[in-house]
Design a protein around this motif. Structure first.
Motif, PDB file in Angstrom:
ATOM      1  N   ARG A  35      -7.650  15.315  -6.977  1.00  0.00           N
ATOM      2  CA  ARG A  35      -8.647  15.368  -5.898  1.00  0.00           C
ATOM      3  C   ARG A  35      -8.694  14.045  -5.154  1.00  0.00           C
ATOM      4  NH1 ARG A  35     -11.598  18.822  -9.415  1.00  0.00           N
ATOM      5  NH2 ARG A  35     -12.515  17.035 -10.480  1.00  0.00           N
ATOM      6  N   ALA A  36      -8.555  12.934  -5.893  1.00  0.00           N
ATOM      7  CA  ALA A  36      -8.602  11.622  -5.253  1.00  0.00           C
ATOM      8  C   ALA A  36      -7.449  11.439  -4.279  1.00  0.00           C
ATOM      9  CB  ALA A  36      -8.580  10.522  -6.315  1.00  0.00           C
ATOM     10  N   GLU A  37      -6.293  12.033  -4.557  1.00  0.00           N
ATOM     11  CA  GLU A  37      -5.166  11.933  -3.632  1.00  0.00           C
ATOM     12  C   GLU A  37      -5.490  12.557  -2.286  1.00  0.00           C
ATOM     13  OE1 GLU A  37      -1.676  13.590  -5.371  1.00  0.00           O
ATOM     14  OE2 GLU A  37      -1.292  11.827  -6.609  1.00  0.00           O
ATOM     15  N   LEU A  38      -6.384  13.548  -2.291  1.00  0.00           N
ATOM     16  CA  LEU A  38      -6.772  14.218  -1.040  1.00  0.00           C
ATOM     17  C   LEU A  38      -7.990  13.553  -0.401  1.00  0.00           C
ATOM     18  CD1 LEU A  38      -6.351  17.949  -2.167  1.00  0.00           C
ATOM     19  CD2 LEU A  38      -4.738  16.542  -0.871  1.00  0.00           C
ATOM     20  N   SER A  39      -8.992  13.205  -1.217  1.00  0.00           N
ATOM     21  CA  SER A  39     -10.237  12.665  -0.653  1.00  0.00           C
ATOM     22  C   SER A  39     -10.127  11.185  -0.303  1.00  0.00           C
ATOM     23  CB  SER A  39     -11.389  12.881  -1.640  1.00  0.00           C
ATOM     24  OG  SER A  39     -11.157  12.178  -2.850  1.00  0.00           O
ATOM     25  N   HIS A  40      -9.346  10.422  -1.058  1.00  0.00           N
ATOM     26  CA  HIS A  40      -9.178   8.980  -0.831  1.00  0.00           C
ATOM     27  C   HIS A  40      -7.695   8.657  -0.962  1.00  0.00           C
ATOM     28  CE1 HIS A  40     -13.423   9.442  -1.959  1.00  0.00           C
ATOM     29  NE2 HIS A  40     -13.640   8.374  -1.214  1.00  0.00           N
ATOM     30  N   PRO A  41      -6.898   9.025   0.031  1.00  0.00           N
ATOM     31  CA  PRO A  41      -5.438   8.997  -0.127  1.00  0.00           C
ATOM     32  C   PRO A  41      -4.771   7.640   0.056  1.00  0.00           C
ATOM     33  CG  PRO A  41      -6.019   9.852   2.040  1.00  0.00           C
ATOM     34  CD  PRO A  41      -7.320   9.646   1.310  1.00  0.00           C
ATOM     35  N   ALA A  99       0.824  -1.203   0.000  1.00  0.00           N
ATOM     36  CA  ALA A  99       0.000   0.000   0.000  1.00  0.00           C
ATOM     37  C   ALA A  99       0.859   1.255   0.000  1.00  0.00           C
ATOM     38  CB  ALA A  99      -0.932  -0.003   1.211  1.00  0.00           C
ATOM     39  N   ALA A 100       1.933   1.250   0.785  1.00  0.00           N
ATOM     40  CA  ALA A 100       2.820   2.407   0.817  1.00  0.00           C
ATOM     41  C   ALA A 100       3.459   2.645  -0.543  1.00  0.00           C
ATOM     42  CB  ALA A 100       3.898   2.200   1.884  1.00  0.00           C
ATOM     43  N   GLU A 101       3.885   1.558  -1.194  1.00  0.00           N
ATOM     44  CA  GLU A 101       4.496   1.725  -2.509  1.00  0.00           C
ATOM     45  C   GLU A 101       3.470   2.193  -3.530  1.00  0.00           C
ATOM     46  OE1 GLU A 101       6.615  -0.734  -6.100  1.00  0.00           O
ATOM     47  OE2 GLU A 101       5.136  -1.634  -4.782  1.00  0.00           O
ATOM     48  N   LEU A 102       2.248   1.651  -3.462  1.00  0.00           N
ATOM     49  CA  LEU A 102       1.220   2.048  -4.411  1.00  0.00           C
ATOM     50  C   LEU A 102       0.881   3.527  -4.285  1.00  0.00           C
ATOM     51  CD1 LEU A 102      -1.259  -0.969  -4.304  1.00  0.00           C
ATOM     52  CD2 LEU A 102       0.272  -0.324  -6.156  1.00  0.00           C
ATOM     53  N   ALA A 103       0.881   4.041  -3.062  1.00  0.00           N
ATOM     54  CA  ALA A 103       0.605   5.464  -2.879  1.00  0.00           C
ATOM     55  C   ALA A 103       1.622   6.312  -3.638  1.00  0.00           C
ATOM     56  CB  ALA A 103       0.622   5.815  -1.391  1.00  0.00           C
ATOM     57  N   VAL A 104       2.886   5.909  -3.583  1.00  0.00           N
ATOM     58  CA  VAL A 104       3.922   6.625  -4.319  1.00  0.00           C
ATOM     59  C   VAL A 104       3.704   6.474  -5.821  1.00  0.00           C
ATOM     60  CG1 VAL A 104       6.396   6.737  -4.795  1.00  0.00           C
ATOM     61  CG2 VAL A 104       5.585   6.371  -2.457  1.00  0.00           C
ATOM     62  N   ARG A 105       3.384   5.271  -6.273  1.00  0.00           N
ATOM     63  CA  ARG A 105       3.190   5.032  -7.698  1.00  0.00           C
ATOM     64  C   ARG A 105       2.007   5.826  -8.241  1.00  0.00           C
ATOM     65  NH1 ARG A 105       8.009   3.078  -9.275  1.00  0.00           N
ATOM     66  NH2 ARG A 105       8.550   1.139  -8.222  1.00  0.00           N
ATOM     67  N   PHE A 106       0.917   5.900  -7.477  1.00  0.00           N
ATOM     68  CA  PHE A 106      -0.229   6.681  -7.922  1.00  0.00           C
ATOM     69  C   PHE A 106       0.147   8.150  -8.094  1.00  0.00           C
ATOM     70  CE2 PHE A 106      -3.284   3.415  -6.016  1.00  0.00           C
ATOM     71  CZ  PHE A 106      -3.569   2.881  -7.247  1.00  0.00           C
ATOM     72  N   ALA A 107       0.868   8.675  -7.119  1.00  0.00           N
ATOM     73  CA  ALA A 107       1.284  10.082  -7.193  1.00  0.00           C
ATOM     74  C   ALA A 107       2.165  10.319  -8.414  1.00  0.00           C
ATOM     75  CB  ALA A 107       2.018  10.482  -5.919  1.00  0.00           C
ATOM     76  N   GLU A 108       3.067   9.381  -8.706  1.00  0.00           N
ATOM     77  CA  GLU A 108       3.936   9.531  -9.868  1.00  0.00           C
ATOM     78  C   GLU A 108       3.130   9.474 -11.163  1.00  0.00           C
ATOM     79  OE1 GLU A 108       6.666   6.348  -9.349  1.00  0.00           O
ATOM     80  OE2 GLU A 108       7.997   7.474  -8.000  1.00  0.00           O
ATOM     81  N   ALA A 109       2.120   8.602 -11.216  1.00  0.00           N
ATOM     82  CA  ALA A 109       1.317   8.470 -12.430  1.00  0.00           C
ATOM     83  C   ALA A 109       0.538   9.743 -12.718  1.00  0.00           C
ATOM     84  CB  ALA A 109       0.357   7.284 -12.293  1.00  0.00           C
ATOM     85  N   VAL A 110       0.037  10.395 -11.674  1.00  0.00           N
ATOM     86  CA  VAL A 110      -0.699  11.639 -11.862  1.00  0.00           C
ATOM     87  C   VAL A 110       0.204  12.722 -12.430  1.00  0.00           C
ATOM     88  CG1 VAL A 110      -1.892  13.509 -10.644  1.00  0.00           C
ATOM     89  CG2 VAL A 110      -2.398  11.123 -10.088  1.00  0.00           C
ATOM     90  N   ASP A 111       1.483  12.697 -12.062  1.00  0.00           N
ATOM     91  CA  ASP A 111       2.416  13.731 -12.491  1.00  0.00           C
ATOM     92  C   ASP A 111       2.980  13.506 -13.884  1.00  0.00           C
ATOM     93  OD1 ASP A 111       2.145  15.153 -10.167  1.00  0.00           O
ATOM     94  OD2 ASP A 111       3.757  14.100  -9.124  1.00  0.00           O
ATOM     95  N   LEU A 112       2.680  12.352 -14.521  1.00  0.00           N
ATOM     96  CA  LEU A 112       3.177  12.128 -15.873  1.00  0.00           C
ATOM     97  C   LEU A 112       2.527  13.124 -16.830  1.00  0.00           C
ATOM     98  CD1 LEU A 112       3.152   8.230 -16.122  1.00  0.00           C
ATOM     99  CD2 LEU A 112       5.134   9.723 -15.891  1.00  0.00           C
ATOM    100  N   PRO A 113       3.311  13.871 -17.623  1.00  0.00           N
ATOM    101  CA  PRO A 113       2.733  14.904 -18.484  1.00  0.00           C
ATOM    102  C   PRO A 113       2.134  14.328 -19.760  1.00  0.00           C
ATOM    103  CG  PRO A 113       5.111  14.832 -18.757  1.00  0.00           C
ATOM    104  CD  PRO A 113       4.770  13.832 -17.676  1.00  0.00           C
ATOM    105  N   GLY A 114       1.050  14.958 -20.211  1.00  0.00           N
ATOM    106  CA  GLY A 114       0.546  14.705 -21.542  1.00  0.00           C
ATOM    107  C   GLY A 114      -0.188  13.406 -21.769  1.00  0.00           C
ATOM    108  N   THR A 115      -0.470  12.630 -20.752  1.00  0.00           N
ATOM    109  CA  THR A 115      -1.107  11.339 -20.977  1.00  0.00           C
ATOM    110  C   THR A 115      -2.628  11.409 -20.841  1.00  0.00           C
ATOM    111  OG1 THR A 115      -0.723  10.788 -18.653  1.00  0.00           O
ATOM    112  CG2 THR A 115       0.901  10.049 -20.240  1.00  0.00           C
ATOM    113  N   GLY A 162     -14.820   5.628   3.211  1.00  0.00           N
ATOM    114  CA  GLY A 162     -14.785   4.311   2.588  1.00  0.00           C
ATOM    115  C   GLY A 162     -14.121   4.342   1.223  1.00  0.00           C
ATOM    116  N   PRO A 163     -14.385   3.336   0.383  1.00  0.00           N
ATOM    117  CA  PRO A 163     -13.721   3.244  -0.923  1.00  0.00           C
ATOM    118  C   PRO A 163     -14.193   4.319  -1.889  1.00  0.00           C
ATOM    119  CG  PRO A 163     -15.369   1.531  -0.705  1.00  0.00           C
ATOM    120  CD  PRO A 163     -15.270   2.198   0.644  1.00  0.00           C
ATOM    121  N   GLU A 164     -13.320   4.661  -2.821  1.00  0.00           N
ATOM    122  CA  GLU A 164     -13.609   5.724  -3.781  1.00  0.00           C
ATOM    123  C   GLU A 164     -14.722   5.312  -4.739  1.00  0.00           C
ATOM    124  OE1 GLU A 164     -11.283   8.508  -7.102  1.00  0.00           O
ATOM    125  OE2 GLU A 164     -10.415   6.597  -6.461  1.00  0.00           O
ATOM    126  N   PRO A 165     -15.702   6.193  -4.968  1.00  0.00           N
ATOM    127  CA  PRO A 165     -16.722   5.936  -5.990  1.00  0.00           C
ATOM    128  C   PRO A 165     -16.209   6.374  -7.366  1.00  0.00           C
ATOM    129  CG  PRO A 165     -17.202   7.975  -4.850  1.00  0.00           C
ATOM    130  CD  PRO A 165     -15.959   7.419  -4.198  1.00  0.00           C
TER     131      PRO A 165
END
Length: 332
Positions: A201-207, A174-190, A302-305
């Motif tokens: 927003r999901a990083e803040l509401s469902h971190p 879970a700790a590694e996935l949190a880092v991976r999600f953050a990195e994926a959001v920062d990828l430009p142009g995708t 709870g889980p993200e909708p």
């Protein structure tokens, strides 16, 4: 040589776990560490959607694997009708199902029970050459289909951390996935701006990402890399069977192959199943059984909708029926 001390420490930690903890848990932890080392890159493969019911702090996953939120809303309507058959008072369940036939709702309270349409991320691990991770040795791989069972999404509980020095595989993942999600959001142009804004927003509401039971798929190597060729399967063996079915039944018809190619496909399917292979080459084509990780993002509620930017083109079933009648496509 630079990696030797790290490797030695990993080996020592694994040996300590084997002698002081549950051996199965220790092997799973070792397998996860090896995967993070050998397949250090992760890519998001798009979300899947499902239905979950609240169980105290946790959530029971009722269905999962749909490509759009509306498909899962339809699944929830069907589930509520099934619940009505066993309920002493069926009308609340039937009324809620009728609402879903006409309206989009991602959460419903029915007879004191709380249901939600959930969004689950899919991830693939890649090595530095872009090769996707195959099944792990510790992944369950029965020859016969497993008995269907509900998966429970356990809400994060910080007070239940393991003692220092003892790694919990789920918490490490879970700790590694949190880092991976953050990195994926920062990828430009995708992705478009709306998709990116929703992800931020999901990083803040469902971190907190909560790892789930992995699934398996078939990927084919094309000229520009690996591409998924089948839907998610619960076990590696079921993915092999799906590939065998494709080679023996679908490909010969769709591709209109000659008898020599048909025979090669059939022989390859036999080798695949008899040898329980995770990679197969036939007629210049290359296939691999790949491991697809799943993770639901959790927040305080709870889980993200579903997100507003998620692909969700279809209306509820009764609204769609009205539209098709108006267009003369179906009749009453």
């Amino acid at each position: 040589m630079w990696g030797m001390p790290h490797e030695d420490e990993a080996l020592r930690q694994g040996l300590r776990e084997l002698t002081t903890t549950d051996p199965v848990r220790a092997l799973v932890a070792q397998d996860a560490r090896r995967a993070r080392r050998e397949y250090p890159l992760t890519v998001l493969a798009g979300p899947m959607f499902g239905v979950a019911e609240e169980l105290g702090a946790d959530w029971r996953v009722i269905t999962l694997g749909e490509a759009t939120p509306q498909c899962s809303r339809d699944d929830l309507a069907g589930h509520l009708r099934m619940e009505a058959r066993a309920a002493a008072e069926p009308e609340p369940y039937l009324a809620a199902a009728r609402v879903l036939d006409w309206e989009r709702h991602d959460e419903l309270a029915v007879a004191g029970r709380r249901f939600r349409i959930i969004r689950v991320e899919q991830l693939l691990r890649l090595n530095l050459d872009g090769e996707p991770e195959p099944p792990r040795p510790t992944d369950p791989d029965p020859r016969t289909p497993p008995v269907p069972r509900y998966e429970v999404l356990a809400a994060p509980r910080h007070e239940m951390q393991d003692p220092p020095g003892r790694e919990d595989p789920a918490e490490a993942e879970a700790a590694e996935l949190a880092v991976r999600f953050a990195e994926a959001v920062d990828l430009p142009g995708t992705d478009g701006e709306l998709v990116r804004a929703d992800a931020l927003r999901a990083e803040l509401s469902h971190p907190v990402p909560v790892p789930m039971i992995p699934v398996f798929s078939v990927a084919e190597y094309l000229h520009d890399g690996w591409r998924s060729a089948t839907a998610a399967c619960p076990t590696p063996q079921r993915a092999r069977e799906a590939l065998a079915e494709y080679l023996q039944q679908v490909a010969p018809v769709v591709e209109r192959v000659d008898e020599r190619t048909r025979s090669a496909y059939d022989e390859a399917a036999g080798r695949l199943l008899a040898g329980r292979l995770d990679e197969l080459a036939v007629c210049g084509r290359r296939f691999r059984i790949v491991r697809v990780e799943k993770a639901a993002r959790f927040g305080e509620d709870g889980p993200e909708p579903p997100r507003p930017s998620d692909f969700d083109p279809d209306p509820p079933v009764e609204v769609l029926a009205l539209r098709l009648r108006a267009e003369g496509i179906i009749e009453d």
